[in-house]
Motif scaffolding. Structure first.
Motif, PDB file in Angstrom:
ATOM      1  N   ALA A 192       1.022  -1.152   0.045  1.00  0.00           N
ATOM      2  CA  ALA A 192       0.157   0.099  -0.079  1.00  0.00           C
ATOM      3  C   ALA A 192       0.931   1.271   0.023  1.00  0.00           C
ATOM      4  CB  ALA A 192      -0.715   0.001   1.334  1.00  0.00           C
ATOM      5  N   THR A 193       2.101   1.218   0.721  1.00  0.00           N
ATOM      6  CA  THR A 193       2.945   2.438   0.748  1.00  0.00           C
ATOM      7  C   THR A 193       3.558   2.701  -0.692  1.00  0.00           C
ATOM      8  OG1 THR A 193       3.451   1.807   3.139  1.00  0.00           O
ATOM      9  CG2 THR A 193       5.047   3.163   1.690  1.00  0.00           C
ATOM     10  N   ILE A 194       3.564   1.564  -1.448  1.00  0.00           N
ATOM     11  CA  ILE A 194       4.280   1.828  -2.668  1.00  0.00           C
ATOM     12  C   ILE A 194       3.122   2.192  -3.776  1.00  0.00           C
ATOM     13  CG2 ILE A 194       5.350   0.638  -4.843  1.00  0.00           C
ATOM     14  CD1 ILE A 194       6.793  -0.883  -2.724  1.00  0.00           C
ATOM     15  N   MET A 195       2.030   1.817  -3.664  1.00  0.00           N
ATOM     16  CA  MET A 195       0.901   2.098  -4.487  1.00  0.00           C
ATOM     17  C   MET A 195      -0.121   3.026  -3.984  1.00  0.00           C
ATOM     18  SD  MET A 195       1.697  -0.490  -6.516  1.00  0.00           S
ATOM     19  CE  MET A 195       0.231  -0.368  -7.689  1.00  0.00           C
ATOM     20  N   LEU A 196      -0.315   3.481  -3.072  1.00  0.00           N
ATOM     21  CA  LEU A 196      -1.248   4.600  -2.783  1.00  0.00           C
ATOM     22  C   LEU A 196      -0.819   5.942  -3.395  1.00  0.00           C
ATOM     23  CD1 LEU A 196      -2.118   3.771   1.075  1.00  0.00           C
ATOM     24  CD2 LEU A 196      -3.669   3.629  -1.044  1.00  0.00           C
ATOM     25  N   ILE A 210      10.920   4.516   1.155  1.00  0.00           N
ATOM     26  CA  ILE A 210      12.137   5.170   0.636  1.00  0.00           C
ATOM     27  C   ILE A 210      12.152   4.636  -0.915  1.00  0.00           C
ATOM     28  CG2 ILE A 210      14.518   5.061   0.740  1.00  0.00           C
ATOM     29  CD1 ILE A 210      14.438   4.979   3.596  1.00  0.00           C
ATOM     30  N   ILE A 211      11.902   3.225  -1.161  1.00  0.00           N
ATOM     31  CA  ILE A 211      11.880   2.828  -2.724  1.00  0.00           C
ATOM     32  C   ILE A 211      10.841   3.615  -3.209  1.00  0.00           C
ATOM     33  CG2 ILE A 211      11.424   0.820  -3.551  1.00  0.00           C
ATOM     34  CD1 ILE A 211      12.428  -0.812  -1.749  1.00  0.00           C
ATOM     35  N   ARG A 212       9.631   4.036  -2.616  1.00  0.00           N
ATOM     36  CA  ARG A 212       8.586   4.669  -3.523  1.00  0.00           C
ATOM     37  C   ARG A 212       9.184   6.036  -3.695  1.00  0.00           C
ATOM     38  NH1 ARG A 212       2.866   5.944  -2.842  1.00  0.00           N
ATOM     39  NH2 ARG A 212       2.394   8.246  -3.334  1.00  0.00           N
ATOM     40  N   VAL A 213       9.809   6.660  -2.934  1.00  0.00           N
ATOM     41  CA  VAL A 213      10.127   8.013  -2.958  1.00  0.00           C
ATOM     42  C   VAL A 213      11.190   8.048  -4.132  1.00  0.00           C
ATOM     43  CG1 VAL A 213      11.498  10.081  -2.049  1.00  0.00           C
ATOM     44  CG2 VAL A 213       9.698   8.864  -0.700  1.00  0.00           C
ATOM     45  N   MET A 214      12.085   7.048  -4.170  1.00  0.00           N
ATOM     46  CA  MET A 214      13.077   7.132  -5.240  1.00  0.00           C
ATOM     47  C   MET A 214      12.728   6.777  -6.633  1.00  0.00           C
ATOM     48  SD  MET A 214      16.219   7.627  -3.595  1.00  0.00           S
ATOM     49  CE  MET A 214      15.212   8.816  -2.865  1.00  0.00           C
ATOM     50  N   PHE A 215      11.940   5.840  -6.656  1.00  0.00           N
ATOM     51  CA  PHE A 215      11.192   5.633  -8.123  1.00  0.00           C
ATOM     52  C   PHE A 215      10.143   6.753  -8.635  1.00  0.00           C
ATOM     53  CE2 PHE A 215      12.816   1.217  -7.208  1.00  0.00           C
ATOM     54  CZ  PHE A 215      13.267   0.772  -8.622  1.00  0.00           C
ATOM     55  N   ARG A 216       9.789   7.087  -7.549  1.00  0.00           N
ATOM     56  CA  ARG A 216       8.622   8.438  -8.188  1.00  0.00           C
ATOM     57  C   ARG A 216       8.977   9.568  -8.102  1.00  0.00           C
ATOM     58  NH1 ARG A 216       2.351   6.900  -6.457  1.00  0.00           N
ATOM     59  NH2 ARG A 216       2.285   4.776  -6.831  1.00  0.00           N
ATOM     60  N   ARG A 217      10.368   9.701  -7.665  1.00  0.00           N
ATOM     61  CA  ARG A 217      11.081  10.950  -7.723  1.00  0.00           C
ATOM     62  C   ARG A 217      10.447  12.104  -6.918  1.00  0.00           C
ATOM     63  NH1 ARG A 217      13.048  12.492 -13.505  1.00  0.00           N
ATOM     64  NH2 ARG A 217      14.635  13.883 -12.073  1.00  0.00           N
ATOM     65  N   GLU A 218       9.848  11.453  -5.616  1.00  0.00           N
ATOM     66  CA  GLU A 218       9.046  12.399  -4.895  1.00  0.00           C
ATOM     67  C   GLU A 218       9.820  13.390  -4.190  1.00  0.00           C
ATOM     68  OE1 GLU A 218       4.682  10.005  -4.186  1.00  0.00           O
ATOM     69  OE2 GLU A 218       6.566   9.532  -3.190  1.00  0.00           O
ATOM     70  N   TYR A 219      11.306  13.336  -4.265  1.00  0.00           N
ATOM     71  CA  TYR A 219      12.088  13.943  -3.521  1.00  0.00           C
ATOM     72  C   TYR A 219      12.269  15.456  -4.189  1.00  0.00           C
ATOM     73  CZ  TYR A 219      14.993  11.810  -7.116  1.00  0.00           C
ATOM     74  OH  TYR A 219      15.734  11.492  -8.184  1.00  0.00           O
ATOM     75  N   LEU A 220      11.806  15.479  -5.441  1.00  0.00           N
ATOM     76  CA  LEU A 220      11.897  16.672  -6.101  1.00  0.00           C
ATOM     77  C   LEU A 220      11.261  17.964  -5.361  1.00  0.00           C
ATOM     78  CD1 LEU A 220      11.228  15.544  -9.914  1.00  0.00           C
ATOM     79  CD2 LEU A 220      13.438  15.771  -8.776  1.00  0.00           C
ATOM     80  N   GLY A 221      12.169  19.053  -5.363  1.00  0.00           N
ATOM     81  CA  GLY A 221      11.672  20.174  -4.723  1.00  0.00           C
ATOM     82  C   GLY A 221      11.900  20.284  -3.465  1.00  0.00           C
ATOM     83  N   PHE A 222      12.761  19.250  -3.008  1.00  0.00           N
ATOM     84  CA  PHE A 222      13.137  19.075  -1.543  1.00  0.00           C
ATOM     85  C   PHE A 222      14.304  19.968  -1.460  1.00  0.00           C
ATOM     86  CE2 PHE A 222      16.015  17.234   1.745  1.00  0.00           C
ATOM     87  CZ  PHE A 222      14.850  17.111   2.785  1.00  0.00           C
ATOM     88  N   THR A 223      14.520  20.675  -0.337  1.00  0.00           N
ATOM     89  CA  THR A 223      15.795  21.603  -0.290  1.00  0.00           C
ATOM     90  C   THR A 223      16.298  21.347   1.324  1.00  0.00           C
ATOM     91  OG1 THR A 223      14.317  23.552   0.437  1.00  0.00           O
ATOM     92  CG2 THR A 223      14.901  23.501  -1.658  1.00  0.00           C
ATOM     93  N   MET A 224      17.104  21.178   1.284  1.00  0.00           N
ATOM     94  CA  MET A 224      18.098  20.722   2.737  1.00  0.00           C
ATOM     95  C   MET A 224      18.157  22.036   3.451  1.00  0.00           C
ATOM     96  SD  MET A 224      19.326  17.688   2.823  1.00  0.00           S
ATOM     97  CE  MET A 224      20.865  17.689   4.145  1.00  0.00           C
ATOM     98  N   LYS A 225      17.716  22.026   4.720  1.00  0.00           N
ATOM     99  CA  LYS A 225      17.694  22.913   5.825  1.00  0.00           C
ATOM    100  C   LYS A 225      18.539  22.597   6.858  1.00  0.00           C
ATOM    101  CE  LYS A 225      14.693  25.282   3.295  1.00  0.00           C
ATOM    102  NZ  LYS A 225      15.240  26.505   2.854  1.00  0.00           N
ATOM    103  N   ALA A 226      18.686  23.373   8.042  1.00  0.00           N
ATOM    104  CA  ALA A 226      19.605  23.110   8.818  1.00  0.00           C
ATOM    105  C   ALA A 226      19.342  21.930   9.759  1.00  0.00           C
ATOM    106  CB  ALA A 226      19.789  24.444   9.942  1.00  0.00           C
TER     107      ALA A 226
END
Length: 456
Positions: free
Chosen positions: A25-29, A69-85
């Motif tokens: 469900a985590t991967i598919m939802l 984490i696998i979902r985030v990598m494959f779906r590129r849901e990290y785009l727009g993420f900016t590192m903060k302190a």
């Protein structure tokens, strides 16, 4: 301190089926519901449920985090993420923790243990950063937890009446409820009664924030709040009750938000004054707290005292055991001290900087908020973090409480980042519109012609 069920497969068929379903469900939802399966695992499955492969523990919660984490990598849901302190501090802290703990114990198992800890903590934190970016995201997850509190309250009540933990069928929690001073200490699926009580106690400031935000029906919040209070009272522990007190205090301080810097300095001066006039150190006040009866407040005070006295033992990379400090001090019931015990002075400082940086970014978000609703939600986030900090003086987190702590901490950072970014964007648009408006206007007056001197 390694938990007793580490390196031992503890898996129930129902638990295996549920973790498989939650991972899929985590991967598919849809993104909006991607961390709901993780919340289910945190609230409903004992953290001891795990599968050991080649001496490596894969707890069911850890399996769902890996799936996310696998979902985030494959779906590129990290785009727009900016590192903060806070992101930098947690990464540096976790990486240092791996090396320090490995050096301290001098074996591969120690490195593996800390890598797993980093996956649980930092993994949950960055999932919160990615999947809880807006107030709507937070509202959705808080609503889910609120509805879940209703059946959980029933389960805890049954445990209170029968003295038997229904979740013991899964393994990882005792079958019979622990008793202290004649009171049953219910824990449900959590690894300890205090962990169960604190988990539901720190949800209450979120309910208060959405009460003021008015995005969740108040009748639901009343029901959710009653269930949460019922659960934590069933744990018969002082720390959750104090967490409720500190949560209410933090939310009430909203009226003083414009002068909070003076309030903080005032509290610091009061503590310094008490330290000067009291016969015992100011942290001796902890020993006097006993809400539920049978509290170990003196143990917590003594732990701080011995922690300071034995600075030379732990400052470099930590210390293997604190049992020799005094009777009963093998139980490190203080999160700040635990960070130092596992990683030395650098780990201790990095953890404090991590907490401070989150308070700072939440404060910036509150100042940047353009609506009272957003301001209240961020104040709720700061109140939750304050409650955690107060709880850290009495307990160190483990089990699913650790995942919940870092998950919503990451979400709090993202909320503040989003609100700050939206405020800047709106300010730039207003400035651009103002420039365009003034640029289109034509002069409404002409220079007067020169006045001739008729006499000439």
């Amino acid at each position: 301190m390694l938990i007793s069920w580490a390196n031992e497969t503890t898996a129930h068929p129902v638990g295996i089926a549920l973790v498989a379903l939650c991972a899929i469900a985590t991967i598919m939802l849809r993104r909006n519901y991607a961390i709901i399966p993780l919340l289910i695992m945190i609230m409903a499955i004992p953290s001891a449920q795990r599968i050991v492969i080649a001496t490596i523990d894969f707890s069911f919660i850890r399996i769902v985090i890996i799936a996310a984490i696998i979902r985030v990598m494959f779906r590129r849901e990290y785009l727009g993420f900016t590192m903060k302190a806070p992101d930098v501090y947690i990464l540096v802290s976790m990486i240092w923790g791996i090396f320090a703990y490995g050096i301290l114990y001098g074996n591969v198992g120690a490195f593996v243990f800390r890598i797993g800890y980093m996956l649980d903590a930092a993994g949950a934190y960055f999932l919160g950063r990615i999947f809880i970016r807006t107030v709507a995201d937070l509202r959705r997850n808080i609503l889910f937890i609120g509805f879940a509190s209703i059946p959980m309250f029933i389960v805890f009540s049954v445990e209170r009446v029968t003295g038997r933990n229904l979740f013991a069928e899964f393994g990882g929690v005792p079958k019979y409820t622990a008793i202290r001073d004649g009171r049953l200490r219910c824990q449900g699926p959590f690894s300890h009664p205090i962990m169960a009580g604190v988990f539901w106690a720190v949800i209450l400031p979120w309910f208060g924030a959405f009460w003021m935000n008015k995005q969740i029906p108040r009748i639901l919040l009343i029901i959710f709040g009653i269930c949460c209070l019922g659960i934590l009272l069933n744990t018969a522990s002082s720390t959750p009750v104090m967490s409720v007190f500190f949560g209410c205090l933090a939310m009430a301080m909203y009226v003083f938000r414009s002068v909070m810097s003076y309030v903080r300095w005032g509290i610091l001066l009061i503590l310094l004054a008490l330290h000067m006039v009291m016969k015992a150190p100011v942290w001796h006040l902890i020993s006097r707290i006993d809400i539920s009866g049978g509290s170990t407040g003196w143990h917590r005070y003594n732990l701080i005292e011995k922690f300071i006295d034995n600075f030379n033992e732990w400052w470099l990379v930590g210390v293997r055991s604190t049992a020799h400090w005094d009777y009963g001090l093998q139980d490190v019931t203080n999160q700040f001290i635990l960070e130092a015990v596992r990683g030395g002075l650098l780990s201790f400082v990095l953890f404090i900087l991590f907490i401070y940086s989150i308070f700072k970014i939440i404060g910036r978000g509150i100042k940047a908020s353009e609506t009272n609703g957003d301001r209240w939600v961020l104040w709720g986030a700061g109140s939750v973090l304050f409650v955690h900090c107060m709880s850290f003086l009495a307990v160190s987190y483990f089990g699913q409480m650790l995942n919940a702590f870092y998950l919503f901490l990451g979400g709090s950072v993202s909320l503040a980042v989003t609100i700050i970014a939206n405020a800047r964007k709106n300010a730039m648009e207003r400035a651009r519109n103002l420039n365009e408006t003034t640029g289109d206007q034509q002069p409404t007056h002409q220079l007067a012609p020169p006045i001739r001197n008729r006499s000439s």
